[in-house]
Design a protein around this motif. Structure first.
Motif, PDB file in Angstrom:
ATOM      1  N   GLY A 338      41.798  45.788  21.313  1.00  0.00           N
ATOM      2  CA  GLY A 338      43.239  45.589  21.349  1.00  0.00           C
ATOM      3  C   GLY A 338      43.888  46.019  22.641  1.00  0.00           C
ATOM      4  O   GLY A 338      45.109  46.217  22.687  1.00  0.00           O
ATOM      5  N   ILE A 339      43.103  46.143  23.709  1.00  0.00           N
ATOM      6  CA  ILE A 339      43.620  46.572  25.014  1.00  0.00           C
ATOM      7  C   ILE A 339      43.622  45.364  25.952  1.00  0.00           C
ATOM      8  O   ILE A 339      42.564  44.772  26.211  1.00  0.00           O
ATOM      9  N   PRO A 340      44.787  44.966  26.474  1.00  0.00           N
ATOM     10  CA  PRO A 340      44.814  43.842  27.410  1.00  0.00           C
ATOM     11  C   PRO A 340      43.909  44.113  28.619  1.00  0.00           C
ATOM     12  O   PRO A 340      43.944  45.197  29.201  1.00  0.00           O
ATOM     13  N   ALA A 341      43.105  43.123  28.970  1.00  0.00           N
ATOM     14  CA  ALA A 341      42.174  43.282  30.085  1.00  0.00           C
ATOM     15  C   ALA A 341      41.994  41.938  30.773  1.00  0.00           C
ATOM     16  O   ALA A 341      42.098  40.886  30.138  1.00  0.00           O
ATOM     17  N   ARG A 342      41.719  41.994  32.079  1.00  0.00           N
ATOM     18  CA  ARG A 342      41.547  40.756  32.830  1.00  0.00           C
ATOM     19  C   ARG A 342      40.616  40.961  34.018  1.00  0.00           C
ATOM     20  O   ARG A 342      40.242  42.080  34.364  1.00  0.00           O
ATOM     21  N   TRP A 343      40.271  39.871  34.613  1.00  0.00           N
ATOM     22  CA  TRP A 343      39.318  39.765  35.716  1.00  0.00           C
ATOM     23  C   TRP A 343      39.998  40.021  37.057  1.00  0.00           C
ATOM     24  O   TRP A 343      41.175  39.708  37.248  1.00  0.00           O
ATOM     25  N   GLN A 344      39.248  40.552  37.994  1.00  0.00           N
ATOM     26  CA  GLN A 344      39.675  40.600  39.388  1.00  0.00           C
ATOM     27  C   GLN A 344      38.420  40.515  40.244  1.00  0.00           C
ATOM     28  O   GLN A 344      37.416  41.192  39.965  1.00  0.00           O
ATOM     29  N   SER A 345      38.469  39.672  41.274  1.00  0.00           N
ATOM     30  CA  SER A 345      37.249  39.491  42.063  1.00  0.00           C
ATOM     31  C   SER A 345      37.552  38.972  43.452  1.00  0.00           C
ATOM     32  O   SER A 345      38.636  38.460  43.735  1.00  0.00           O
ATOM     33  N   GLY A 346      36.570  39.111  44.305  1.00  0.00           N
ATOM     34  CA  GLY A 346      36.649  38.661  45.690  1.00  0.00           C
ATOM     35  C   GLY A 346      35.533  39.287  46.491  1.00  0.00           C
ATOM     36  O   GLY A 346      34.363  38.976  46.303  1.00  0.00           O
ATOM     37  N   TRP A 347      35.897  40.243  47.364  1.00  0.00           N
ATOM     38  CA  TRP A 347      34.914  40.939  48.183  1.00  0.00           C
ATOM     39  C   TRP A 347      35.197  42.432  48.202  1.00  0.00           C
ATOM     40  O   TRP A 347      36.353  42.870  48.118  1.00  0.00           O
ATOM     41  N   TYR A 348      34.136  43.204  48.273  1.00  0.00           N
ATOM     42  CA  TYR A 348      34.214  44.627  48.605  1.00  0.00           C
ATOM     43  C   TYR A 348      34.258  44.682  50.121  1.00  0.00           C
ATOM     44  O   TYR A 348      33.316  44.271  50.802  1.00  0.00           O
TER      45      TYR A 348
END
Length: 455
Positions: A338-348
């Motif tokens: 029940g915790i909103p969560a989402r993706w994040q991506s690209g480069w380190y």
């Protein structure tokens, strides 16, 4: 426009076909698929065409025979015999499949051996790369500065390139290069040069890109773009300004839902999440899930994301996967709680050594969206597990906030990576231009302190 590149994966293929693919009988699978496609329409036809497109990728991802792989490994592992190598294959330490009756070895099997069977590390003939050692030191130093409130936002200047290998002269080429999204992580993004005038999607598009059209020269063709981006660090559990919070937006219903095919709520996963979180408040639920992922899922390379039917399920059942697999599993479990969560991506974007990377965000009041980077949070160093549960060092370049999201404009052919977007995509009238027909590069041109307040 559909908002999911893999919307058709909700449809099942005939058991006869899936069995052939699982057994590695790809030639038979190809013949069957061509027959099935003749009578198929709509979404089901698209599903079958995707299966056909995927077939050729297996041989590219698993290029080595047993002997070829052994010859590579024997130069890197002391006193490795052919018999022992076969035992490593049988025990699962060497990633392999069977293709039309032949054993084939995964192209990145060697580093995976050391992660899957760590006892071999003592016999490794490779010394740790000096650049990587310095990069780790720079990361530790940066994290300490963030924790001590001594770290300023950074401004990076990058040049991204996509080199398309010789295609027939005069053909129309279409190319997409990722561009940083505006967010609390990147409050300022500026494009300042490119190979030609591109169409750039909205600054908050879930998979932001610059789109180019060009005519094939008959030799290699290159598209490129240069941009600068401010990257803002954040201490764990730190409150940030309203202006930055506004850039990240509010959670939506989709941030607690399944996203077929890779974020799915299996019964076994539901049971695990319930057992971990029952009776706890939101923050403690998030922390218990975080602890389980970083303590139970080990890092390994994985083959082409397009070849997986369900990433969260693979990471959960196999207890392994790369940064993206760990982030997707974490997102799935948080949503189940029940915790909103989402993706994040690209480069380190460590100034010493940079590379593709994926992580996650989850939402908690009163802090808003905070970060969670499970592959960086593994407790290999004391500070990592606590720091990467809501903190971020600011060595980041983020293009994406969603998986499997169509580009603007959308690609007509199947994407090389229908899940993520980190290096670029291209196509021509003959279809997708896969990784074996292109090269990508990301050059760090400059890095310095940014003149922006982040508290």
């Amino acid at each position: 426009m559909r908002d999911n590149e893999l919307y058709f994966m909700r449809l099942e293929v005939p058991k006869e076909l899936s069995d052939l693919i699982k057994r590695g009988l790809l030639s038979e699978a190809e013949e069957l698929l061509k027959e099935l496609i003749k009578g198929a329409e709509g979404d089901y036809r698209r599903r079958l065409e995707f299966e056909l497109d995927r077939l050729r990728r297996w041989a590219i991802q698993y290029p080595y025979t047993e002997l070829e792989a052994y010859e590579i490994a024997s130069k890197k592992i002391r006193d490795l015999s052919r018999e022992e190598f076969r035992e490593l294959i049988s025990s699962g330490c060497v990633d392999h499949i069977t293709l039309d009756g032949d054993l084939r070895i995964y192209k990145r099997f060697l580093p995976n051996i050391m992660w899957l069977c760590p006892s071999l590390k003592d016999r490794s003939l490779e010394r740790e790369d000096e650049g990587r050692v310095r990069a780790k030191e720079a990361l530790s130093k940066r994290a300490r500065e963030v924790m001590e409130s001594r770290a300023e936002p950074l401004i990076f200047k990058f040049r991204a390139e996509l080199i398309l290998r010789a295609l027939p002269k005069g053909e129309r080429l279409r190319a997409w290069l990722p561009v940083p999204r505006v967010s609390a992580l990147h409050p300022e993004v500026k494009i300042f040069s490119s190979s030609s005038e591109p169409y750039v999607s909205d600054e908050m598009h879930p998979q932001r890109t610059a789109y180019f059209e060009l005519t094939a020269s008959g030799s290699d063709d290159t598209v490129w773009i240069e941009y600068e981006v401010v990257s803002v660090p954040r201490r764990p559990m730190e409150e940030i300004s309203d202006d930055l919070r506004e850039l990240d937006g509010k959670p939506e219903a989709k941030h607690e839902e399944e996203r077929i095919p890779h974020i799915t709520f299996s019964e076994d996963l539901k049971h695990l999440v319930s057992s971990l979180t029952e009776g706890l408040d939101t923050l403690e639920r998030a922390r218990r899930i975080w602890d389980w992922v970083v303590e139970n899922v080990r890092y390994t390379y994985v083959h082409d994301y397009a070849l997986f039917d369900n990433i969260s399920e693979f990471a959960f059942t196999k207890r392994r996967g790369d940064c993206g697999f760990q982030a997707i599993l974490l997102i799935t479990m948080l949503r189940l709680a029940g915790i909103p969560a989402r993706w994040q991506s690209g480069w380190y974007a460590n100034p010493i050594e940079w590379g593709m990377h994926d992580w996650a965000q989850f939402y908690i009041e009163p802090l808003g969206w905070v970060y969670a980077d499970p592959s960086f949070g593994h407790p290999t160093e004391d500070w990592r597990k606590e720091f990467y549960f809501s903190g971020i060092e600011g060595f980041r370049l983020s293009f994406n906030s969603e998986i499997c999201y169509p580009f603007d404009p959308p690609k007509e052919s199947f994407r090389s990576d229908p899940v993520d977007s980190q290096v670029g995509e291209a196509e021509w009238d003959g279809g997708n231009i896969y990784y074996d027909m292109m090269d990508s590069k990301l050059h760090l041109l400059e890095v310095g302190r940014a003149d922006i307040k982040w508290k």
